[in-house]
Design a protein around this motif. Structure first.
Motif, mmCIF file in Angstrom:
data_model
loop_
_atom_site.group_PDB
_atom_site.id
_atom_site.type_symbol
_atom_site.label_atom_id
_atom_site.label_comp_id
_atom_site.label_asym_id
_atom_site.label_seq_id
_atom_site.Cartn_x
_atom_site.Cartn_y
_atom_site.Cartn_z
ATOM 1 N N LEU A 105 0.712 -31.209 22.866
ATOM 2 C CA LEU A 105 1.698 -31.381 21.811
ATOM 3 C C LEU A 105 3.105 -31.560 22.389
ATOM 4 O O LEU A 105 3.889 -32.376 21.894
ATOM 5 C CB LEU A 105 1.657 -30.184 20.853
ATOM 6 C CG LEU A 105 0.384 -30.100 19.999
ATOM 7 C CD1 LEU A 105 0.262 -28.731 19.343
ATOM 8 C CD2 LEU A 105 0.382 -31.205 18.934
ATOM 9 N N ARG A 106 3.407 -30.818 23.426
ATOM 10 C CA ARG A 106 4.722 -30.983 24.061
ATOM 11 C C ARG A 106 4.816 -32.358 24.740
ATOM 12 O O ARG A 106 5.907 -32.951 24.808
ATOM 13 C CB ARG A 106 4.955 -29.869 25.081
ATOM 14 C CG ARG A 106 5.106 -28.485 24.451
ATOM 15 C CD ARG A 106 5.721 -27.501 25.426
ATOM 16 N NE ARG A 106 5.748 -26.144 24.899
ATOM 17 C CZ ARG A 106 6.647 -25.692 24.016
ATOM 18 N NH1 ARG A 106 7.574 -26.505 23.557
ATOM 19 N NH2 ARG A 106 6.586 -24.441 23.605
ATOM 20 N N ASP A 107 3.688 -32.860 25.180
ATOM 21 C CA ASP A 107 3.679 -34.159 25.846
ATOM 22 C C ASP A 107 3.983 -35.295 24.871
ATOM 23 O O ASP A 107 4.666 -36.263 25.220
ATOM 24 C CB ASP A 107 2.313 -34.376 26.495
ATOM 25 C CG ASP A 107 2.323 -35.523 27.498
ATOM 26 O OD1 ASP A 107 3.368 -35.715 28.155
ATOM 27 O OD2 ASP A 107 1.298 -36.206 27.631
ATOM 28 N N ILE A 108 3.498 -35.176 23.626
ATOM 29 C CA ILE A 108 3.715 -36.243 22.652
ATOM 30 C C ILE A 108 5.014 -36.058 21.869
ATOM 31 O O ILE A 108 5.507 -36.993 21.227
ATOM 32 C CB ILE A 108 2.512 -36.337 21.673
ATOM 33 C CG1 ILE A 108 2.532 -37.691 20.947
ATOM 34 C CG2 ILE A 108 2.502 -35.180 20.685
ATOM 35 C CD1 ILE A 108 1.327 -37.930 20.061
ATOM 36 N N HIS A 109 5.603 -34.868 21.949
ATOM 37 C CA HIS A 109 6.791 -34.572 21.147
ATOM 38 C C HIS A 109 7.951 -35.533 21.404
ATOM 39 O O HIS A 109 8.627 -35.962 20.448
ATOM 40 C CB HIS A 109 7.236 -33.122 21.365
ATOM 41 C CG HIS A 109 8.312 -32.693 20.414
ATOM 42 N ND1 HIS A 109 9.654 -32.833 20.698
ATOM 43 C CD2 HIS A 109 8.237 -32.132 19.180
ATOM 44 C CE1 HIS A 109 10.366 -32.380 19.691
ATOM 45 N NE2 HIS A 109 9.530 -31.951 18.750
ATOM 46 N N LYS B 204 -3.125 -22.811 25.495
ATOM 47 C CA LYS B 204 -2.101 -23.372 26.370
ATOM 48 C C LYS B 204 -2.316 -24.872 26.574
ATOM 49 O O LYS B 204 -1.355 -25.644 26.645
ATOM 50 C CB LYS B 204 -2.130 -22.650 27.717
ATOM 51 C CG LYS B 204 -1.767 -21.168 27.639
ATOM 52 C CD LYS B 204 -1.944 -20.488 28.987
ATOM 53 C CE LYS B 204 -1.656 -18.986 28.897
ATOM 54 N NZ LYS B 204 -1.888 -18.298 30.202
ATOM 55 N N GLN B 205 -3.559 -25.269 26.655
ATOM 56 C CA GLN B 205 -3.865 -26.687 26.845
ATOM 57 C C GLN B 205 -3.461 -27.512 25.623
ATOM 58 O O GLN B 205 -2.943 -28.628 25.763
ATOM 59 C CB GLN B 205 -5.363 -26.863 27.121
ATOM 60 C CG GLN B 205 -5.828 -26.276 28.447
ATOM 61 C CD GLN B 205 -6.233 -24.800 28.349
ATOM 62 O OE1 GLN B 205 -5.769 -24.072 27.475
ATOM 63 N NE2 GLN B 205 -7.111 -24.371 29.234
ATOM 64 N N ASP C 176 -10.333 -23.057 28.118
ATOM 65 C CA ASP C 176 -10.543 -22.831 29.565
ATOM 66 C C ASP C 176 -11.935 -23.314 29.979
ATOM 67 O O ASP C 176 -12.102 -23.901 31.063
ATOM 68 C CB ASP C 176 -10.392 -21.343 29.888
ATOM 69 C CG ASP C 176 -8.955 -20.862 29.732
ATOM 70 O OD1 ASP C 176 -8.030 -21.714 29.714
ATOM 71 O OD2 ASP C 176 -8.758 -19.639 29.621
ATOM 72 N N TYR C 177 -12.913 -23.041 29.112
ATOM 73 C CA TYR C 177 -14.279 -23.472 29.402
ATOM 74 C C TYR C 177 -14.364 -24.993 29.493
ATOM 75 O O TYR C 177 -14.985 -25.550 30.417
ATOM 76 C CB TYR C 177 -15.216 -22.946 28.321
ATOM 77 C CG TYR C 177 -16.615 -23.510 28.397
ATOM 78 C CD1 TYR C 177 -17.492 -23.155 29.414
ATOM 79 C CD2 TYR C 177 -17.065 -24.410 27.418
ATOM 80 C CE1 TYR C 177 -18.774 -23.680 29.484
ATOM 81 C CE2 TYR C 177 -18.341 -24.935 27.482
ATOM 82 C CZ TYR C 177 -19.195 -24.572 28.518
ATOM 83 O OH TYR C 177 -20.460 -25.093 28.577
#
Length: 412
Positions: free
Chosen positions: A292-296, A286-287, A393-394
């Motif tokens: 990737l959605r942020d740079i799209h 998810k991270q 997550d870690y």
């Protein structure tokens, strides 16, 4: 039967002259003497060498007899045959010799060397060597005549690379320069490979090892430093993504939007872009998807995820060294590299009990047992999805807490 000097001298008396048309007298290994009737009634004698290159039949002229003797013509033929054995077209060598000194510079010969190997190399390998030349070599020695190039000039070029901490790149660039020089030797434009004088002159990178942080506490600080990195947005995004997916830096730099299915949370890399020539799937956490959605919105209308027009080689994406350069700028030279995230992940995932086959498959390491390789591809993807999410997550939790935390597997 091979020609003799007497046969060459008396060729104008050959029975075929009575026909009054050009004819050939064969020597051997492609060499022959071509006789042509002249306007004054005499017969001209030209040396010709017939050969094949790239599937095409070609001819090379070695002058006229007796100006060029039989022995001299054979020497020229043998030189041409040696060039053919080295994969070099002797006809091209002849054209280059006639073109003059401008075509005998290091950059001209190096570019010719690149072009001569274009079909035998992968596209990525060809582009990598070209980028090394254009970024680190041509600006300094590209205009130098190859025959005048000295070892100290090459060493000065390589030391500039060493000074920025790129020891592996310096070693590879020395190798590439040597290959181009040896091509120049084979084509008659240099006499010796000056890189042979540089043995031991460069710091030796540790073979098979990239500096990597493998302990939780310093890793947490590195992750916090990455989040605080204030460089170029595209490079910063790649830098933040690399710990999550621990891909080979070259693959990440050239990642294309068409390879990603964000809804399916997958990055599918074609075999011809992979080091081991096997197609590879990277499950996305998810991270990773969030980055990737942020740079799209910025690069989504272009071919490459990490699009950039700053590369000197003409590439439309960031360099394979961009992430490593950012890490060095943050003060981690000698402690960690972009490739080191692969070691980091491998070490910590193994310590936490994830199956070795699953980790190796995620690292896209070669599996020599074909049956086992097929099993790995077929059986480990669901488990790898869980592993990659647990890993992300870690890392998130690690950089937000003051004390070292244990690594807990998702879903266990």
């Amino acid at each position: 039967m091979p020609l003799s000097d007497t046969a060459c001298k008396n060729a104008h008396k050959h029975a075929k002259t009575s026909i009054g048309k050009p004819f050939k007298l064969a020597d051997e290994k492609g060499l022959y003497l071509l006789l042509k009737p002249q306007a004054d009634g005499c017969w001209g004698k030209w040396w010709r060498f017939k050969y094949r290159f790239g599937g095409n039949e070609k001819l090379l002229s070695f002058g006229t007899y007796p100006d060029t003797s039989l022995l001299q013509a054979r020497d020229k033929r043998d030189t041409a045959r040696k060039q053919l054995a080295d994969g070099i077209d002797p006809g091209i060598v002849r054209k280059i010799e006639k073109a003059g000194s401008l075509e005998n510079t290091f950059s001209a010969i190096a570019n010719e060397f690149l072009e001569s190997n274009r079909k035998s190399w992968s596209e990525s390998h060809h582009a990598h060597i070209q980028q090394c030349f254009e970024r680190d070599v041509f600006p300094w020695i590209g205009s130098r005549p190859l025959k005048d190039l000295s070892a100290i000039e090459v060493l000065t070029v390589l030391r500039r690379i060493v000074d920025r901490g790129a020891l592996e790149t310096a070693a590879r660039t020395k190798q590439f320069i040597g290959q181009a020089i040896r091509y120049g030797i084979a084509t008659g434009r240099a006499e010796r490979d000056v890189t042979a004088d540089l043995r031991g002159a460069l710091p030796s990178p540790v073979k098979g090892h990239f500096p990597a942080i493998t302990e939780a506490k310093p890793l947490a600080q590195l992750l916090r430093d990455i989040d605080a990195y204030g460089g170029n947005f595209v490079v910063r995004t790649a830098l933040r993504l690399q710990p999550l997916i621990f891909a080979r830096p070259a693959n990440l730099a050239k990642a294309e939007w068409d390879e990603f299915d964000l809804d399916a949370a997958e990055w599918r890399i074609a075999a011809d872009k992979m080091k081991m020539n096997n197609a590879h799937i990277v499950p996305l956490s998810k991270q990773a998807i969030a980055l990737l959605r942020d740079i799209h919105p910025l690069t989504g209308n272009q071919q490459y995820v990490f699009a950039s027009n700053q590369g000197k080689s003409g590439d439309k994406h960031i360099s394979r060294e961009s992430i490593g350069a950012a890490i060095r700028r943050m003060g981690y030279q000698g402690q960690h590299t972009a490739h080191g995230f692969r070691t980091t992940a491998s070490t910590l995932l193994h310590e936490q009990g994830f199956h070795s086959d699953m980790i190796e498959r995620q690292l896209a390491h070669a599996e020599h047992n074909k049956v086992k390789a097929a099993y790995n591809r077929a059986q480990h993807l669901p488990e790898r999805r869980l592993m990659m999410q647990s890993w992300s997550d870690y890392l998130d939790e690690l950089k937000t807490v003051a004390t070292v935390i244990p690594f807990k597997k998702t879903g266990t």
